[in-house]
Design a protein around this motif. Sequence first.
Motif, short mmCIF file in Angstrom:
data_model
loop_
_atom_site.label_atom_id
_atom_site.label_comp_id
_atom_site.label_asym_id
_atom_site.label_seq_id
_atom_site.Cartn_x
_atom_site.Cartn_y
_atom_site.Cartn_z
N ASP A 1 0.81 -1.32 0.09
CA ASP A 1 -0.12 -0.07 -0.01
C ASP A 1 0.91 1.21 0.06
N ILE A 2 0.95 1.92 -1.22
CA ILE A 2 1.85 3.26 -1.33
C ILE A 2 1.19 4.24 -0.27
N ALA A 3 -0.11 4.24 -0.19
CA ALA A 3 -0.44 5.28 0.71
C ALA A 3 -0.18 5.40 1.99
N LYS A 4 0.39 4.20 2.62
CA LYS A 4 0.64 4.14 4.19
C LYS A 4 2.19 4.35 4.02
N MET A 5 2.96 4.31 2.97
CA MET A 5 4.37 4.36 3.03
C MET A 5 5.11 5.86 3.42
N SER A 6 6.09 5.75 4.39
CA SER A 6 6.94 6.90 4.44
C SER A 6 7.59 7.42 3.25
N GLU A 7 8.19 8.55 3.34
CA GLU A 7 8.86 9.09 2.12
C GLU A 7 10.11 8.28 1.79
N SER A 8 10.65 7.90 2.89
CA SER A 8 12.24 7.35 2.56
C SER A 8 11.67 5.77 1.98
N GLU A 9 10.65 5.13 2.37
CA GLU A 9 10.02 3.88 1.59
C GLU A 9 9.96 4.25 -0.02
N LEU A 10 9.23 5.37 -0.02
CA LEU A 10 8.74 6.00 -1.36
C LEU A 10 9.96 5.94 -2.23
N ARG A 11 10.75 6.59 -1.64
CA ARG A 11 11.93 6.93 -2.37
C ARG A 11 12.92 5.70 -2.86
N LYS A 12 12.95 4.73 -2.10
CA LYS A 12 13.71 3.31 -2.28
C LYS A 12 12.92 2.55 -3.02
N THR A 13 11.74 2.68 -3.07
CA THR A 13 11.13 1.44 -4.02
C THR A 13 10.13 2.10 -5.21
N VAL A 14 8.98 2.92 -4.54
CA VAL A 14 8.00 3.33 -5.63
C VAL A 14 8.44 4.39 -6.37
N ARG A 15 9.26 5.38 -6.05
CA ARG A 15 9.88 6.47 -6.78
C ARG A 15 10.53 6.08 -8.09
N ARG A 16 11.09 4.74 -8.01
CA ARG A 16 11.96 4.14 -9.26
C ARG A 16 10.97 3.21 -9.93
#
Length: 341
Positions: free
Chosen positions: A95-110
């Motif tokens: 769930d992207i909506a529950k991720m922290s910014e650091s988690e997003l940067r490591k995974t989803v942002r890519r």
Amino acid sequence: MISTDTQNTNTIQKDSSSDYLLEVRGLKKYFPIKAGLLQRNVGNVKAVDDINLFIKKGETLGIVGESGCGKSTAGRTLIRLYEPTEGEIIFKGRDIAKMSESELRKTVRRDIQMVFQDPFATLNPRKTLRSILKEPYNTHNLFTKKEREEKVQELLEKVGLDPSYINRYPHEFSGGQRQRIGIARALALNPELIIADEAVSALDVSIQAQIINLMQDLQKEMGLSYIFISHDLSVVRHISDRVGVMYLGKMMELASKNDLYNEPLHPYTQALLSAVPSTRRKGQVKRERIVLKGELPSPANPPTGCVFHTRCPAAMESCKQIIPEFKEVKPNHFVACHLYE
């Protein structure tokens, strides 16, 4: 008394045998309305209001609707450029909506990238093409200096730009070339999903065709999935596998492009498609033009019940009071309308 606050909590039931990349459940994005010297919250603009959708690997989902319907806000909320007010954004089981910014940067942002309508506004005018395309690698600390140079050359070849342009600045490129740069930058980290927000609407028709053909070629080559947001129904039909229709923050209808264009179910979809100029084959029945009456309501004060009932030629009394459930009425054809209950 019938409640006017009934919420659509139904989610799309997917085939477990299918390979789904993204599933959105009950997504909402409200913007607070501030007033007075103390900037008190006096209400909300319901830009995206309880939408459900999904996308398979390798397919293109088109999202259409008139200006102000919330389609661009939905796209930006999916990638967390806007923080969702409520709902789930399940990407590859997380769930992207529950991720922290650091988690997003490591995974989803890519893995998820975005191509915007105005490439000139999103390209740094002080940086050369080389610097712009190297930036994703620098940000994520990927590859050696030599490898980054090689990757930039590969990106230019992928999007059909001359490598000799590498030291030019954004203002030295045409609109179509700048959009190719935007696509190249989005491809830099080998994403799985690209959200294209009105990516060709600012371009000439001939250049639009070139960019769409490029996107389709890249999709086949790299196995990309697209969410293609546009108000141009003809372009969406050409590029999409399935199409979702939005109105005032709500998803009205979602189906394969052939089902939606050949047999639209929702009165709003029927009205939209009736306005599209078309050439008819001999013996083909002409689609009757449906003219919607009234103005688009404000998303800060949407109508009760079905948000479309104030302009709908088929509105019933229940439409004014009960929010229609977004449900499957034919195989893989979803609609939110009391006509199909």
